[in-house]
Design a protein around this motif. Structure first.
Motif, PDB file in Angstrom:
ATOM      1  N   GLU A 283       0.840  -1.202   0.000  1.00  0.00           N
ATOM      2  CA  GLU A 283       0.000   0.000   0.000  1.00  0.00           C
ATOM      3  C   GLU A 283       0.875   1.252   0.000  1.00  0.00           C
ATOM      4  O   GLU A 283       0.605   2.214  -0.726  1.00  0.00           O
ATOM      5  CB  GLU A 283      -0.930   0.004   1.224  1.00  0.00           C
ATOM      6  CG  GLU A 283      -2.095  -0.961   1.128  1.00  0.00           C
ATOM      7  CD  GLU A 283      -3.203  -0.462   0.217  1.00  0.00           C
ATOM      8  OE1 GLU A 283      -3.041   0.632  -0.365  1.00  0.00           O
ATOM      9  OE2 GLU A 283      -4.206  -1.170   0.087  1.00  0.00           O
ATOM     10  N   GLU A 284       1.912   1.229   0.828  1.00  0.00           N
ATOM     11  CA  GLU A 284       2.807   2.385   0.892  1.00  0.00           C
ATOM     12  C   GLU A 284       3.570   2.555  -0.417  1.00  0.00           C
ATOM     13  O   GLU A 284       3.832   3.687  -0.849  1.00  0.00           O
ATOM     14  CB  GLU A 284       3.779   2.221   2.059  1.00  0.00           C
ATOM     15  CG  GLU A 284       3.110   2.281   3.417  1.00  0.00           C
ATOM     16  CD  GLU A 284       4.072   1.954   4.539  1.00  0.00           C
ATOM     17  OE1 GLU A 284       4.771   2.878   4.995  1.00  0.00           O
ATOM     18  OE2 GLU A 284       4.138   0.773   4.945  1.00  0.00           O
TER      19      GLU A 284
ATOM     20  N   GLU B 239       1.330   4.307  -2.828  1.00  0.00           N
ATOM     21  CA  GLU B 239       1.269   5.738  -2.498  1.00  0.00           C
ATOM     22  C   GLU B 239       2.468   6.483  -3.062  1.00  0.00           C
ATOM     23  O   GLU B 239       2.340   7.571  -3.635  1.00  0.00           O
ATOM     24  CB  GLU B 239       1.226   5.928  -0.986  1.00  0.00           C
ATOM     25  CG  GLU B 239      -0.049   5.468  -0.317  1.00  0.00           C
ATOM     26  CD  GLU B 239       0.049   5.618   1.191  1.00  0.00           C
ATOM     27  OE1 GLU B 239       0.384   6.726   1.654  1.00  0.00           O
ATOM     28  OE2 GLU B 239      -0.175   4.632   1.903  1.00  0.00           O
TER      29      GLU B 239
ATOM     30  N   THR C 179       2.765   9.404  -6.404  1.00  0.00           N
ATOM     31  CA  THR C 179       3.240  10.790  -6.297  1.00  0.00           C
ATOM     32  C   THR C 179       4.067  11.199  -7.503  1.00  0.00           C
ATOM     33  O   THR C 179       4.263  12.393  -7.736  1.00  0.00           O
ATOM     34  CB  THR C 179       4.074  11.009  -5.016  1.00  0.00           C
ATOM     35  OG1 THR C 179       5.290  10.246  -5.102  1.00  0.00           O
ATOM     36  CG2 THR C 179       3.296  10.610  -3.764  1.00  0.00           C
TER      37      THR C 179
ATOM     38  N   ARG D 229      -0.471   8.607   4.225  1.00  0.00           N
ATOM     39  CA  ARG D 229       0.920   8.505   4.645  1.00  0.00           C
ATOM     40  C   ARG D 229       1.182   9.628   5.652  1.00  0.00           C
ATOM     41  O   ARG D 229       1.709  10.678   5.335  1.00  0.00           O
ATOM     42  CB  ARG D 229       1.853   8.628   3.438  1.00  0.00           C
ATOM     43  CG  ARG D 229       3.317   8.409   3.763  1.00  0.00           C
ATOM     44  CD  ARG D 229       4.138   8.339   2.489  1.00  0.00           C
ATOM     45  NE  ARG D 229       5.557   8.239   2.798  1.00  0.00           N
ATOM     46  CZ  ARG D 229       6.362   9.279   2.927  1.00  0.00           C
ATOM     47  NH1 ARG D 229       5.881  10.507   2.773  1.00  0.00           N
ATOM     48  NH2 ARG D 229       7.642   9.123   3.207  1.00  0.00           N
TER      49      ARG D 229
ATOM     50  N   HIS E 175      -5.783   5.698   7.112  1.00  0.00           N
ATOM     51  CA  HIS E 175      -6.579   5.848   5.908  1.00  0.00           C
ATOM     52  C   HIS E 175      -7.794   6.713   6.229  1.00  0.00           C
ATOM     53  O   HIS E 175      -8.153   6.899   7.396  1.00  0.00           O
ATOM     54  CB  HIS E 175      -7.026   4.491   5.363  1.00  0.00           C
ATOM     55  CG  HIS E 175      -8.115   3.841   6.165  1.00  0.00           C
ATOM     56  ND1 HIS E 175      -7.878   3.201   7.372  1.00  0.00           N
ATOM     57  CD2 HIS E 175      -9.466   3.746   5.952  1.00  0.00           C
ATOM     58  CE1 HIS E 175      -9.022   2.722   7.845  1.00  0.00           C
ATOM     59  NE2 HIS E 175     -10.003   3.042   7.018  1.00  0.00           N
TER      60      HIS E 175
ATOM     61  N   LEU F 240      -2.936  13.875   0.208  1.00  0.00           N
ATOM     62  CA  LEU F 240      -3.283  12.522  -0.194  1.00  0.00           C
ATOM     63  C   LEU F 240      -2.673  12.156  -1.552  1.00  0.00           C
ATOM     64  O   LEU F 240      -2.113  11.067  -1.710  1.00  0.00           O
ATOM     65  CB  LEU F 240      -4.806  12.368  -0.285  1.00  0.00           C
ATOM     66  CG  LEU F 240      -5.605  12.588   1.002  1.00  0.00           C
ATOM     67  CD1 LEU F 240      -7.092  12.447   0.714  1.00  0.00           C
ATOM     68  CD2 LEU F 240      -5.178  11.606   2.090  1.00  0.00           C
ATOM     69  N   ALA F 241      -2.798  13.044  -2.527  1.00  0.00           N
ATOM     70  CA  ALA F 241      -2.360  12.719  -3.881  1.00  0.00           C
ATOM     71  C   ALA F 241      -1.948  13.995  -4.611  1.00  0.00           C
ATOM     72  O   ALA F 241      -2.428  15.084  -4.293  1.00  0.00           O
ATOM     73  CB  ALA F 241      -3.487  12.019  -4.644  1.00  0.00           C
TER      74      ALA F 241
ATOM     75  N   GLY G 171      -6.044   5.819  -6.519  1.00  0.00           N
ATOM     76  CA  GLY G 171      -5.571   5.310  -5.238  1.00  0.00           C
ATOM     77  C   GLY G 171      -6.660   4.841  -4.290  1.00  0.00           C
ATOM     78  O   GLY G 171      -6.366   4.313  -3.218  1.00  0.00           O
TER      79      GLY G 171
END
Length: 325
Positions: free
Chosen positions: A52-53, A56, A60, A214, A223, A301-302, A311
């Motif tokens: 999951e990380e 993320e 980016t 994150r 989350h 978040l994004a 995501g």
């Protein structure tokens, strides 16, 4: 100095010292991490099974990675081990297109297609029942997050139009004059990817409503969950300029005025906003979570709306332990 660091990262990778890689890059401020460093970080997280990380991190630098087969391969690998096979397939197909014939990529593609085929129900030919033992069992692990950026969202199963309250979000496709009017009222130019998505399905409740966070401070959530995605309009309760739209939420609950609220969250705990501070009112906004209960703290978040949509994960990921700390 930088070349020494990159050389050290490669050495640690060869020696399977993946924690060393993560720790070294974590010491570098996020704004100073370039594409190469983020790629090293995401690869190390994959090797540590922190998928999951890893996703993320790769998201980016999604824009920079579009022409890099390794970016597609690595994010595809993370999706694969999260059982998010539709997204994995898309990533590995892109990797194969950019670097045709890579054996590892082709092996993953074969495996993904087999898993997707096994999850499809077997149709019984008319008049010829299929023995029960030969029917493929559908996958019952965490449901994958469906992408809505490259195709009609409904065809990917992105939206849950039968969800309770969906009628308060969904409007007809917005005309260009309505889009311009809403942007004028909001004083912000909406992202092109958001507008395109709303022209296909104007607001609603996604099947996958969680987004991994994150966090950098104690108390940050791992989350967040959204209630829905606001459409472009004025009439629906949860449309951008509706009775409980962006301006109403900002003015009523004291949220910062640096952008546009696009997603309310359950219990009024916070909202997801387009943040125009880095780009200006006409630029490409980042996506942040604003935590009402923590003095309206904004957590990134994004890097853009499309990355946010890509995501989103199903809540089952947090019920079955697939989401990583």
């Amino acid at each position: 100095m930088r070349e020494d660091l990159l050389e050290q990262l490669e050495t640690w990778h060869e020696e399977d010292e993946f924690e060393q890689i993560v720790d070294a890059i974590a010491d570098i401020p996020e704004e100073e991490r370039d594409y190469e460093l983020v790629s090293h970080l995401g690869r190390a997280m994959n090797n540590l099974e922190r998928y999951e990380e890893a996703v993320e991190q790769f998201l980016t630098v999604a824009e920079e990675g579009q022409d890099d087969p390794l970016w597609h391969y690595r994010i595809g690998l993370a999706y694969y081990y999260l059982d998010r096979y539709e997204e994995a397939l898309q990533a590995f197909e892109a990797a194969d297109k950019l670097d045709p014939g890579d054996e590892d990529t082709l092996e993953f593609l074969d495996s993904i297609r087999q898993k997707l085929a096994e999850s499809e129900p077997v149709e019984e030919p008319a008049g010829e029942p299929v023995p029960a033992e030969s029917k493929a069992e559908p996958v019952v692990a965490a449901a994958p997050a469906a992408s809505a950026t490259d195709a009609d969202p409904d065809s990917a199963g992105f939206w849950d139009d039968g969800a309770e309250g969906a009628e308060h979000y969904i409007s007809g496709p917005p005309a260009d004059d309505l889009i311009a009017s809403v942007e004028e009222s909001l004083v912000f130019k909406l992202p092109a990817s958001y507008i395109e998505m709303m022209k296909q399905h104007n607001g609603g409740i996604p099947r996958s409503r969680c987004f991994p966070v994150r966090g950098t401070e104690a108390g940050d959530p791992d989350h967040i969950t959204i209630s829905g995605i606001m459409g472009i309009g004025r009439e629906k309760r949860f449309s951008l300029c509706g009775p409980e739209g962006s301006r109403h939420i900002i003015e009523t609950d004291g949220y910062p005025e640096f952008g546009v609220v696009i997603c309310p969250c359950p219990s009024g705990s916070g909202v997801v906003m387009l943040d125009y501070r880095p780009s200006g009112n006409d630029g490409e906004p980042e996506v942040v979570y604003v935590d009402k209960e923590r003095n309206h703290k904004a957590i990134k978040l994004a890097p853009n709306f499309e990355a946010f949509i890509r995501g989103l994960v199903h809540e089952n990921a947090y019920k079955t332990g697939l989401a990583q700390e």
